[in-house]
Design a protein around this motif. Structure first.
Motif, PDB file in Angstrom:
ATOM      1  N   LEU A 150      12.790  15.632   4.990  1.00 42.54           N
ATOM      2  CA  LEU A 150      13.007  13.868   5.535  1.00 42.54           C
ATOM      3  C   LEU A 150      11.992  13.118   4.695  1.00 42.54           C
ATOM      4  CD1 LEU A 150      14.490  12.443   8.699  1.00 42.54           C
ATOM      5  CD2 LEU A 150      12.571  12.373   7.677  1.00 42.54           C
ATOM      6  N   THR A 151      12.021  12.645   3.709  1.00 39.87           N
ATOM      7  CA  THR A 151      10.601  11.877   3.714  1.00 39.87           C
ATOM      8  C   THR A 151       9.789  10.719   4.801  1.00 39.87           C
ATOM      9  OG1 THR A 151      11.233  12.888   1.247  1.00 39.87           O
ATOM     10  CG2 THR A 151       9.017  10.731   2.080  1.00 39.87           C
ATOM     11  N   VAL A 152       8.925  10.868   5.193  1.00 38.96           N
ATOM     12  CA  VAL A 152       8.330   9.545   6.097  1.00 38.96           C
ATOM     13  C   VAL A 152       7.419   8.800   5.052  1.00 38.96           C
ATOM     14  CG1 VAL A 152       7.842   8.556   8.245  1.00 38.96           C
ATOM     15  CG2 VAL A 152       8.832  10.712   8.269  1.00 38.96           C
ATOM     16  N   TYR A 153       8.124   7.016   4.924  1.00 41.74           N
ATOM     17  CA  TYR A 153       7.089   6.812   4.256  1.00 41.74           C
ATOM     18  C   TYR A 153       6.149   5.715   4.937  1.00 41.74           C
ATOM     19  CZ  TYR A 153      10.702   8.225   0.645  1.00 41.74           C
ATOM     20  OH  TYR A 153      11.207   9.311  -0.746  1.00 41.74           O
ATOM     21  N   HIS A 154       6.816   4.867   5.877  1.00 44.97           N
ATOM     22  CA  HIS A 154       6.004   4.124   6.650  1.00 44.97           C
ATOM     23  C   HIS A 154       6.637   3.451   8.005  1.00 44.97           C
ATOM     24  CE1 HIS A 154       4.344  -0.074   6.769  1.00 44.97           C
ATOM     25  NE2 HIS A 154       5.731  -0.619   7.365  1.00 44.97           N
ATOM     26  N   THR A 155       5.562   3.469   8.716  1.00 44.87           N
ATOM     27  CA  THR A 155       6.589   2.940  10.751  1.00 44.87           C
ATOM     28  C   THR A 155       5.080   1.744  10.519  1.00 44.87           C
ATOM     29  OG1 THR A 155       6.398   5.320  10.856  1.00 44.87           O
ATOM     30  CG2 THR A 155       6.082   3.466  12.433  1.00 44.87           C
ATOM     31  N   GLN A 156       5.688   0.688  10.964  1.00 41.44           N
ATOM     32  CA  GLN A 156       5.844  -0.283  11.623  1.00 41.44           C
ATOM     33  C   GLN A 156       6.522  -1.497  12.630  1.00 41.44           C
ATOM     34  OE1 GLN A 156       5.979  -3.682   7.924  1.00 41.44           O
ATOM     35  NE2 GLN A 156       5.293  -5.164   9.946  1.00 41.44           N
ATOM     36  N   VAL A 157       5.479  -1.576  13.270  1.00 37.72           N
ATOM     37  CA  VAL A 157       5.987  -2.869  14.762  1.00 37.72           C
ATOM     38  C   VAL A 157       5.585  -3.501  14.316  1.00 37.72           C
ATOM     39  CG1 VAL A 157       5.672  -2.207  17.156  1.00 37.72           C
ATOM     40  CG2 VAL A 157       5.258  -0.534  15.941  1.00 37.72           C
ATOM     41  N   VAL A 158       6.173  -5.042  14.971  1.00 37.34           N
ATOM     42  CA  VAL A 158       5.863  -6.034  15.044  1.00 37.34           C
ATOM     43  C   VAL A 158       4.255  -6.337  15.522  1.00 37.34           C
ATOM     44  CG1 VAL A 158       8.094  -6.945  14.490  1.00 37.34           C
ATOM     45  CG2 VAL A 158       7.541  -6.610  17.006  1.00 37.34           C
ATOM     46  N   PRO A 159       4.112  -7.300  14.947  1.00 38.34           N
ATOM     47  CA  PRO A 159       2.300  -7.620  15.611  1.00 38.34           C
ATOM     48  C   PRO A 159       2.722  -8.005  17.499  1.00 38.34           C
ATOM     49  CG  PRO A 159       2.269  -8.498  13.704  1.00 38.34           C
ATOM     50  CD  PRO A 159       4.100  -8.387  14.246  1.00 38.34           C
ATOM     51  N   ILE A 170       8.153  15.443   5.297  1.00 37.85           N
ATOM     52  CA  ILE A 170       7.073  15.287   4.461  1.00 37.85           C
ATOM     53  C   ILE A 170       6.239  14.138   4.004  1.00 37.85           C
ATOM     54  CG2 ILE A 170       6.434  14.869   1.919  1.00 37.85           C
ATOM     55  CD1 ILE A 170       8.803  16.543   1.516  1.00 37.85           C
ATOM     56  N   PRO A 171       5.560  14.253   5.501  1.00 41.25           N
ATOM     57  CA  PRO A 171       4.888  12.652   6.352  1.00 41.25           C
ATOM     58  C   PRO A 171       4.108  12.120   4.690  1.00 41.25           C
ATOM     59  CG  PRO A 171       3.611  14.739   6.442  1.00 41.25           C
ATOM     60  CD  PRO A 171       4.464  14.838   5.455  1.00 41.25           C
ATOM     61  N   PHE A 172       4.734  11.090   4.510  1.00 37.55           N
ATOM     62  CA  PHE A 172       3.207   9.964   3.775  1.00 37.55           C
ATOM     63  C   PHE A 172       3.119   9.120   4.323  1.00 37.55           C
ATOM     64  CE2 PHE A 172       6.676  11.906  -0.263  1.00 37.55           C
ATOM     65  CZ  PHE A 172       5.336  12.859  -0.753  1.00 37.55           C
ATOM     66  N   CYS A 173       3.747   8.402   5.723  1.00 41.17           N
ATOM     67  CA  CYS A 173       3.167   7.977   6.067  1.00 41.17           C
ATOM     68  C   CYS A 173       2.314   8.224   6.800  1.00 41.17           C
ATOM     69  CB  CYS A 173       4.257   7.480   7.533  1.00 41.17           C
ATOM     70  SG  CYS A 173       3.838   6.302   8.765  1.00 41.17           S
ATOM     71  N   PRO A 174       0.989   7.006   6.767  1.00 42.96           N
ATOM     72  CA  PRO A 174      -0.097   7.057   7.346  1.00 42.96           C
ATOM     73  C   PRO A 174      -0.078   7.574   8.618  1.00 42.96           C
ATOM     74  CG  PRO A 174      -0.453   5.449   6.239  1.00 42.96           C
ATOM     75  CD  PRO A 174       0.955   6.163   5.939  1.00 42.96           C
ATOM     76  N   TYR A 175       0.633   7.078   9.728  1.00 46.58           N
ATOM     77  CA  TYR A 175       0.304   7.142  11.319  1.00 46.58           C
ATOM     78  C   TYR A 175       0.993   8.360  11.404  1.00 46.58           C
ATOM     79  CZ  TYR A 175       2.400   6.900  15.735  1.00 46.58           C
ATOM     80  OH  TYR A 175       2.726   7.890  16.924  1.00 46.58           O
ATOM     81  N   VAL A 176       1.911   8.480  10.440  1.00 51.85           N
ATOM     82  CA  VAL A 176       2.800  10.180  11.467  1.00 51.85           C
ATOM     83  C   VAL A 176       1.792  11.082  10.287  1.00 51.85           C
ATOM     84  CG1 VAL A 176       5.177  12.140  10.200  1.00 51.85           C
ATOM     85  CG2 VAL A 176       5.162   8.648  10.873  1.00 51.85           C
ATOM     86  N   LEU A 177       1.691  11.340   9.459  1.00 51.29           N
ATOM     87  CA  LEU A 177       0.892  12.008   9.081  1.00 51.29           C
ATOM     88  C   LEU A 177      -0.575  12.190   9.694  1.00 51.29           C
ATOM     89  CD1 LEU A 177      -0.201  14.245   6.884  1.00 51.29           C
ATOM     90  CD2 LEU A 177      -1.567  11.591   5.508  1.00 51.29           C
ATOM     91  N   ALA A 178      -0.921  10.594  10.346  1.00 53.47           N
ATOM     92  CA  ALA A 178      -2.261  11.419  11.269  1.00 53.47           C
ATOM     93  C   ALA A 178      -1.994  11.944  13.063  1.00 53.47           C
ATOM     94  CB  ALA A 178      -2.597  10.216  12.013  1.00 53.47           C
ATOM     95  N   GLN A 179      -0.380  11.949  13.283  1.00 52.30           N
ATOM     96  CA  GLN A 179      -0.392  12.220  14.085  1.00 52.30           C
ATOM     97  C   GLN A 179      -0.111  13.558  14.459  1.00 52.30           C
ATOM     98  OE1 GLN A 179       0.255  11.413  17.475  1.00 52.30           O
ATOM     99  NE2 GLN A 179      -0.990   9.546  16.632  1.00 52.30           N
ATOM    100  N   PHE A 180       0.549  14.176  12.891  1.00 51.84           N
ATOM    101  CA  PHE A 180       0.169  16.097  12.541  1.00 51.84           C
ATOM    102  C   PHE A 180      -0.679  16.212  12.884  1.00 51.84           C
ATOM    103  CE2 PHE A 180       5.184  16.486  10.569  1.00 51.84           C
ATOM    104  CZ  PHE A 180       5.725  15.859  11.263  1.00 51.84           C
TER     105      PHE A 180
END
Length: 98
Positions: free
Chosen positions: A37-46, A73-83
């Motif tokens: 599972l590849t994660v590309y992006h995580t976003q929450v409305v402002p 595979i954490p390409f998403c900066p948020y997920v990578l930071a948490q990992f």
């Protein structure tokens, strides 16, 4: 009420979508191929930032990956930071070779 739904197309591309009172408030864009599972992006409305919604999306994704015996595979900066912050918590699912 918060509800998170996995919505994938026939090619395994889509997202975990977070709905608050029926309104889409956040998403984690992913793709699933084979056992990855590849994660590309995580976003929450402002207007919903700071309420822990990104963490809820992360927890839902991690649970899905473990249930389905996938690696991430954490390409998403948020997920990578948490990992990176909590490597022991994600060691069983983190695909560092990708």
């Amino acid at each position: 009420m918060t509800d998170i739904k996995l919505e994938l197309n026939e090619k395994g591309q889509g997202s975990f979508n977070l709905y608050e009172e029926g309104k889409k408030t956040g998403e984690m864009v992913i793709s699933v191929s084979g056992n990855e599972l590849t994660v590309y992006h995580t976003q929450v409305v402002p207007e919903a930032e700071g309420k822990g919604y990104a963490k809820q999306l992360l927890d839902t994704m991690v649970n899905y990956v473990r249930v389905h015996k996938l690696t991430v595979i954490p390409f998403c900066p948020y997920v990578l930071a948490q990992f990176n912050r909590h490597p022991d918590a994600y060691a069983d699912i983190w695909n560092k070779q990708a």
